[in-house]
Design an enzyme around this catalytic site. Structure first.
Site, PDB file in Angstrom:
ATOM      1  N   GLU A 356       0.844  -1.243  -0.004  1.00 54.44           N
ATOM      2  CA  GLU A 356      -0.185   0.042   0.048  1.00 54.44           C
ATOM      3  C   GLU A 356       0.876   1.262  -0.011  1.00 54.44           C
ATOM      4  OE1 GLU A 356      -3.871  -1.494   2.346  1.00 54.44           O
ATOM      5  OE2 GLU A 356      -1.989  -0.998   3.673  1.00 54.44           O
TER       6      GLU A 356
HETATM    7  C1  NGO Z   1      -4.001  -4.597   4.679  1.00 55.42           C
HETATM    8  C2  NGO Z   1      -2.794  -3.869   4.963  1.00 55.42           C
HETATM    9  C3  NGO Z   1      -2.836  -3.553   6.633  1.00 55.42           C
HETATM   10  C4  NGO Z   1      -4.143  -3.494   7.372  1.00 55.42           C
HETATM   11  C5  NGO Z   1      -4.769  -4.830   6.880  1.00 55.42           C
HETATM   12  C6  NGO Z   1      -5.968  -4.897   7.808  1.00 55.42           C
HETATM   13  C7  NGO Z   1      -1.767  -5.546   4.385  1.00 55.42           C
HETATM   14  C8  NGO Z   1      -0.904  -6.484   3.770  1.00 55.42           C
HETATM   15  N1  NGO Z   1      -1.823  -4.134   4.556  1.00 55.42           N
HETATM   16  O1  NGO Z   1      -3.034  -5.882   4.587  1.00 55.42           O
HETATM   17  O2  NGO Z   1      -1.750  -2.216   6.869  1.00 55.42           O
HETATM   18  O3  NGO Z   1      -3.908  -3.412   8.818  1.00 55.42           O
HETATM   19  O4  NGO Z   1      -4.958  -4.898   5.786  1.00 55.42           O
HETATM   20  O5  NGO Z   1      -6.819  -5.930   7.526  1.00 55.42           O
END
Ligand code: NGO
Length: 543
Positions: A356
């Site tokens: 992200e």
């Molecule tokens: C995503 C995000 C995290 C969140 C999570 C919550 C990943 C790999 N990045 O997973 O920052 O905490 O969802 O479910």
């Protein structure tokens, strides 16, 4: 002489024979010392699990009711092994058995067999030749227990099997005065995947070392052999890095909801690593970058492209922060962090996050990892990253961790085709921060509800197009802690979904069956109660 007893004596003699021991030879008076051998337990206490009724289900279990073993204060543990794995597993076993039995079993290195009174951990001479890595064989006879393996992983797994073959009382914290039986027979077992892992996010909410240690104890019993620690995120930086003191002075002082946060000194981290290793668990540290870095940026604004200090962040949004890709200072920082974390971590892996990074820009993102991945390999570690980093040219040993819910993901498929191994953590199966059921008052829900059955009924080698059995490195559950604040929250979200994922990672797909799992899961309730685990008594299981 009753048939069962004669069979047991034969078994005892055979066991002694194969160890090369001479205790079973006639003594000076010419009589074999059979009177020293305890009676086989013809009647196992009712609450003793049948052979193989454990989680994760073993590959092969062949019961033999005529040769149950009784663990007594006279039992000793004997090592017939050159490696250190057997000793570590034996010492762990002694500690596991002591509180409930009150027995302080001695561990003896080498020496002769003593039929009827011992648990022998031996190098894998008697293992089937084609037994895959991490496997073990556990033979239970009235004459003794033999655990054979050819790796530390195998010994630790065998010990966990033996533990679950004892009655649930074995998990009690105080002495229980009773008969401790183990059902007779033979288990030959090995994992489907060598990497079976759980991730704990200590960045969104910080957890003290003793909480993590208890967590390690609980994971280990289900043959989870890796613990991935998410050590940094927007809301907090959790590990001391020499030369960068503000990371812990400033970056560690926040968490979701405005609580005090916290961090591990290098010494505390090392201590966790050792504690885990003594239980067969390898720590996988994660420093998330170049996004998810607000806590680093508030500590060292020079890592931000405009040099300004952002506000500390205690909310739950993602995707808004980035290290400055064009600044040399960034790479000095990353290099110090990677080399120190690598130095502190004896395990094979170092996780660099990569998820992200929504404000980083595609070309910058690629440039960042082109510089950072060699730092990891040069520090002697195998890089792991969330699947977004698969868009970069990855070196061959790099591992991609898939976390989305879609069954198509071309970059990850391409990584698999290029020979990179894939860790499977699809959020709709393995994210333990999700609600169990839609109506639950707690839990995330972006991936939908994940009940125990959903966590159980999937095949990691069939989830993602183009990522089959040989490309799958293993499975990992993820417990993100935006909404998880206490140890009891951790327990409720982890258990019993952790058991489901443990079996997904261990047991061959064709041997997995929800009905059978459900029955064995219900048997875990008393074990979890005895350990004080505040599990979620999820509907659909006859607890
Ligand atoms: C995503 C995000 C995290 C969140 C999570 C919550 C990943 C790999 N990045 O997973 O920052 O905490 O969802 O479910």
């Amino acid at each position: 002489m009753p048939l069962a007893r004669s069979l047991a004596i034969v078994a005892a003699l055979l066991l002694a024979g194969c160890t090369g021991g001479d205790d079973a030879q006639p003594d000076e008076t010419g009589t074999a010392p059979t009177q020293e051998q305890p009676m086989p337990l013809e009647e196992l206490p009712e609450d003793t699990p049948a052979l193989g009724e454990i989680i994760p289900a073993p590959v092969r279990a062949t019961g033999d009711e005529s040769s149950n073993f009784e663990l007594t204060a006279q039992t000793r543990i004997r090592l017939d092994s050159d490696g250190s794995g057997a000793r570590r597993a034996a010492e762990y076993l002694v500690d596991l058995l002591e509180p409930a039995t009150g027995f302080a079993l001695p561990v003896i290195d080498g020496g002769d067999a003593r039929p009827g009174r011992e648990i022998v951990l031996r190098d894998g001479k008697q293992l089937p030749e084609d037994l895959p890595e991490g496997g073990y064989a556990l033979e239970v006879t009235a004459g003794g227990i033999s655990l054979a393996a050819d790796s530390a992983d195998g010994f630790f797994s065998g010990v966990q099997t033996l533990r679950q073959q004892l009655p649930a009382d074995i998990e009690a914290n105080e002495r229980v005065d009773r008969t401790w039986g183990v059902a007779g027979g033979r288990i030959v077992d090995h994992p489907r995947f060598g990497y079976r892992s759980a991730m704990l996010d200590i960045a969104r909410h910080f957890f003290e070392p003793e909480v993590v240690k208890r967590h390690i104890d609980r994971l280990a019993q289900y043959k989870i052999n890796h613990l991935h620690l998410h050590l940094s995120d927007d809301q907090g930086w959790r590990i001391e890095i020499e030369g960068w003191p503000k990371l812990t002075e400033i970056g560690a002082a926040t968490e979701v909801g405005g609580g005090p946060g916290g961090y591990y000194t290098q010494e505390e981290y090392r201590d966790i690593v050792t504690y885990a290793a003594d239980r067969g668990i390898t720590i996988v540290p994660e420093i998330d970058m170049p996004g998810h870095t607000n806590a680093a940026l508030i500590s060292y604004p020079e890592l931000n492209c405009d040099g300004s200090r952002p506000e500390p962040y205690t909310g739950t949004h993602v995707g808004f922060s980035s290290l400055c890709i064009d600044s040399e200072r960034t790479y000095e920082f990353v290099s110090d962090v990677i080399s120190q974390v690598a130095e502190l971590t004896p395990g094979e892996y170092l996780h660099v996050g990569g998820d992200e990074a929504e404000v980083t820009g595609e070309a910058d993102y690629a440039r960042f990892f082109e510089r950072v991945l060699p730092m990891v390999t040069e520090a002697g570690k195998r890089p792991v990253g969330w699947h977004e980093y698969g868009q970069v040219d990855l070196p061959e040993p790099a591992i991609v961790q898939y976390w989305r819910i879609e069954s198509e993901h071309p970059d990850t498929t391409a990584s698999a085709e290029n020979g990179n191994s894939i860790i499977m953590s699809p959020a709709n199966k393995s994210y333990l921060d999700m609600k169990y059921n839609d109506g639950d008052p707690w839990g995330n829900d972006w991936a939908g509800a994940v009940d125990v059955r959903a966590a159980y009924e999937w095949d990691p080698a069939r989830f993602l197009t183009g990522v089959g059995e040989s490309a799958v490195h293993g499975v990992e559950t993820a417990l993100w802690t935006e909404l998880v604040e206490s140890e009891s929250d951790i327990e409720r979200m982890m258990f019993p979904r952790l058991q489901a994922l443990a079996e997904v990672g261990w047991t061959p797909q064709q041997d997995r069956d929800w009905e059978s799992f459900q029955r064995r899961l219900a048997m875990q309730a008393e074990r979890m109660d005895n350990q004080g685990i505040d599990y979620h008594p999820t509907p659909g299981v006859s607890w």
